[in-house]
Design an enzyme around this catalytic site. Structure first.
Site, PDB file in Angstrom:
ATOM      1  N   LYS A  13       0.819  -1.228   0.000  1.00  0.00           N
ATOM      2  CA  LYS A  13       0.000   0.000   0.000  1.00  0.00           C
ATOM      3  C   LYS A  13       0.842   1.262   0.000  1.00  0.00           C
ATOM      4  O   LYS A  13       0.609   2.167  -0.775  1.00  0.00           O
ATOM      5  CB  LYS A  13      -0.846   0.108   1.278  1.00  0.00           C
ATOM      6  CG  LYS A  13      -2.001  -0.782   1.414  1.00  0.00           C
ATOM      7  CD  LYS A  13      -2.870  -0.352   2.596  1.00  0.00           C
ATOM      8  CE  LYS A  13      -2.185  -0.203   3.925  1.00  0.00           C
ATOM      9  NZ  LYS A  13      -1.754  -1.402   4.615  1.00  0.00           N
ATOM     10  N   ARG A  88      -9.718   1.712   8.826  1.00  0.00           N
ATOM     11  CA  ARG A  88      -9.334   0.338   9.136  1.00  0.00           C
ATOM     12  C   ARG A  88     -10.446  -0.394   9.879  1.00  0.00           C
ATOM     13  O   ARG A  88     -10.303  -1.580  10.160  1.00  0.00           O
ATOM     14  CB  ARG A  88      -8.089   0.363  10.022  1.00  0.00           C
ATOM     15  CG  ARG A  88      -6.782   0.124   9.250  1.00  0.00           C
ATOM     16  CD  ARG A  88      -5.685   0.073  10.276  1.00  0.00           C
ATOM     17  NE  ARG A  88      -4.507  -0.599   9.885  1.00  0.00           N
ATOM     18  CZ  ARG A  88      -3.420   0.011   9.402  1.00  0.00           C
ATOM     19  NH1 ARG A  88      -3.424   1.292   9.150  1.00  0.00           N
ATOM     20  NH2 ARG A  88      -2.342  -0.692   9.144  1.00  0.00           N
ATOM     21  N   ARG A 122      10.980  -6.282   5.043  1.00  0.00           N
ATOM     22  CA  ARG A 122      10.834  -4.833   4.819  1.00  0.00           C
ATOM     23  C   ARG A 122      11.864  -4.044   5.628  1.00  0.00           C
ATOM     24  O   ARG A 122      12.147  -4.351   6.783  1.00  0.00           O
ATOM     25  CB  ARG A 122       9.419  -4.390   5.217  1.00  0.00           C
ATOM     26  CG  ARG A 122       9.249  -2.872   5.188  1.00  0.00           C
ATOM     27  CD  ARG A 122       7.825  -2.443   5.025  1.00  0.00           C
ATOM     28  NE  ARG A 122       6.921  -2.926   6.049  1.00  0.00           N
ATOM     29  CZ  ARG A 122       5.596  -2.767   5.977  1.00  0.00           C
ATOM     30  NH1 ARG A 122       5.045  -2.132   4.948  1.00  0.00           N
ATOM     31  NH2 ARG A 122       4.817  -3.214   6.937  1.00  0.00           N
ATOM     32  N   ARG A 152      11.004  -1.859  11.002  1.00  0.00           N
ATOM     33  CA  ARG A 152       9.954  -1.213  11.796  1.00  0.00           C
ATOM     34  C   ARG A 152       9.681  -2.053  13.031  1.00  0.00           C
ATOM     35  O   ARG A 152       9.653  -3.271  12.953  1.00  0.00           O
ATOM     36  CB  ARG A 152       8.675  -1.142  10.959  1.00  0.00           C
ATOM     37  CG  ARG A 152       8.379   0.241  10.450  1.00  0.00           C
ATOM     38  CD  ARG A 152       7.274   0.226   9.440  1.00  0.00           C
ATOM     39  NE  ARG A 152       6.005  -0.255   9.988  1.00  0.00           N
ATOM     40  CZ  ARG A 152       4.848  -0.153   9.347  1.00  0.00           C
ATOM     41  NH1 ARG A 152       4.805   0.424   8.159  1.00  0.00           N
ATOM     42  NH2 ARG A 152       3.740  -0.591   9.879  1.00  0.00           N
ATOM     43  N   ARG A 163      -0.927  -8.450  13.616  1.00  0.00           N
ATOM     44  CA  ARG A 163      -1.405  -7.430  12.671  1.00  0.00           C
ATOM     45  C   ARG A 163      -2.241  -8.068  11.570  1.00  0.00           C
ATOM     46  O   ARG A 163      -3.253  -7.529  11.148  1.00  0.00           O
ATOM     47  CB  ARG A 163      -0.218  -6.666  12.061  1.00  0.00           C
ATOM     48  CG  ARG A 163       0.472  -5.767  13.076  1.00  0.00           C
ATOM     49  CD  ARG A 163       1.742  -5.180  12.526  1.00  0.00           C
ATOM     50  NE  ARG A 163       1.505  -4.280  11.429  1.00  0.00           N
ATOM     51  CZ  ARG A 163       2.422  -3.974  10.495  1.00  0.00           C
ATOM     52  NH1 ARG A 163       3.597  -4.527  10.539  1.00  0.00           N
ATOM     53  NH2 ARG A 163       2.130  -3.127   9.545  1.00  0.00           N
TER      54      ARG A 163
HETATM   55  P1  AMP Z   1       0.588   1.188   8.980  1.00  0.00           P
HETATM   56  O1  AMP Z   1       1.821   1.999   8.812  1.00  0.00           O
HETATM   57  O2  AMP Z   1      -0.571   1.697   8.147  1.00  0.00           O
HETATM   58  O3  AMP Z   1       0.821  -0.295   8.776  1.00  0.00           O
HETATM   59  O4  AMP Z   1       0.122   1.369  10.507  1.00  0.00           O
HETATM   60  C1  AMP Z   1       0.940   0.959  11.569  1.00  0.00           C
HETATM   61  C2  AMP Z   1       0.136   0.851  12.852  1.00  0.00           C
HETATM   62  O5  AMP Z   1      -0.432   2.130  13.169  1.00  0.00           O
HETATM   63  C3  AMP Z   1      -1.050  -0.096  12.813  1.00  0.00           C
HETATM   64  O6  AMP Z   1      -0.695  -1.443  13.073  1.00  0.00           O
HETATM   65  C4  AMP Z   1      -1.943   0.487  13.910  1.00  0.00           C
HETATM   66  O7  AMP Z   1      -1.445   0.153  15.194  1.00  0.00           O
HETATM   67  C5  AMP Z   1      -1.729   1.988  13.732  1.00  0.00           C
HETATM   68  N1  AMP Z   1      -2.714   2.562  12.778  1.00  0.00           N
HETATM   69  C6  AMP Z   1      -2.462   3.166  11.591  1.00  0.00           C
HETATM   70  N2  AMP Z   1      -3.594   3.565  10.991  1.00  0.00           N
HETATM   71  C7  AMP Z   1      -4.599   3.213  11.827  1.00  0.00           C
HETATM   72  C8  AMP Z   1      -6.023   3.323  11.778  1.00  0.00           C
HETATM   73  N3  AMP Z   1      -6.644   3.880  10.725  1.00  0.00           N
HETATM   74  N4  AMP Z   1      -6.733   2.853  12.832  1.00  0.00           N
HETATM   75  C9  AMP Z   1      -6.136   2.294  13.903  1.00  0.00           C
HETATM   76  N5  AMP Z   1      -4.808   2.136  14.009  1.00  0.00           N
HETATM   77  C10 AMP Z   1      -4.032   2.586  12.986  1.00  0.00           C
END
Ligand code: AMP
Length: 205
Positions: A13, A88, A122, A152, A163
């Protein structure tokens, strides 16, 4: 264009979002990036979000919706945007529908069994956010700014599984949500970066 890009963690993404935003001059709004930035800066929001993120859980809807609303009010969103990692959950999607109309929801379809390996390989740049794989950057340096790439915190094996589970339970149902609203475009996310990008561009035409 008001766009959303959806897909499991590790589906590509972020990489595709960066390409779309560059090609169409759209702001790339990644709630994950905004949260990580808040953690780095030590803000109150960052402090509240960190434990959830480190455990591979979702940050509570109220916190994320508030930060999203705030971001969408910035003038650069007036002529369109691309949301990456939001919504999400269904309550987030409902909250979003009260703020703006979504023209297209892109869904990167992937084989969930292969994503844990993708996430384990990654590497991200702590300075500029560039994301790549360990195979594509064997010297461990960011090709954009030269900083040393890192894993990360939430890409560690023990967190990844959680996740993916959270994705399946809470986020995957949004595919049907946007299909029912007639805006869903499904893209095969298991192809090369270039092919996925070409399919996205064709879907946006
Ligand atoms: P990402 O970088 O999009 O994979 O997000 C990393 C982490 O941030 C996720 O595993 C969640 O803990 C938190 N996070 C990011 N976006 C959201 C969202 N829209 N709702 C809830 N948690 C989020």
């Amino acid at each position: 264009m008001n766009l959303i890009i959806m897909g499991a963690p590790g589906s590509g993404k972020g990489t595709q979002a960066a390409l779309i935003c560059k090609a169409h001059a759209l702001p790339h709004i990644s709630t994950g990036d905004i949260l990580r930035e808040n953690i780095k800066l030590g803000t109150e929001l960052g402090k509240q979000a960190k434990a959830y993120m480190d455990a591979g859980k979702l940050v509570p809807d109220e916190l994320v919706v508030a930060l999203l609303k705030d971001r969408m009010e910035k003038p650069d969103c007036k002529n369109g945007f691309l949301l990456d990692g939001f919504p999400r959950t269904e309550p987030q999607a409902d909250a979003l529908s009260k703020i703006v109309n979504i023209d297209v929801a892109l869904f990167l379809e992937t084989d969930l069994n292969k994503l844990a390996d993708r996430m384990a390989s990654r590497r991200v740049c702590p300075k500029c956010g560039y994301s790549t794989s360990v195979d594509a950057a064997p010297d461990g340096k960011c090709k954009e700014c030269g900083d040393t790439l890192v894993i990360r915190d939430d890409d560690k094996r023990e967190v990844v599984e959680n996740r993916l589970k959270v994705y399946g339970e809470q986020t995957a149902p949004l595919v049907e949500y946007y299909k029912a609203r007639g805006v869903l475009k499904t893209i095969d996310g298991m192809q090369s970066i270039d092919r996925v990008n070409a399919d996205i561009e064709a879907a946006l035409k």
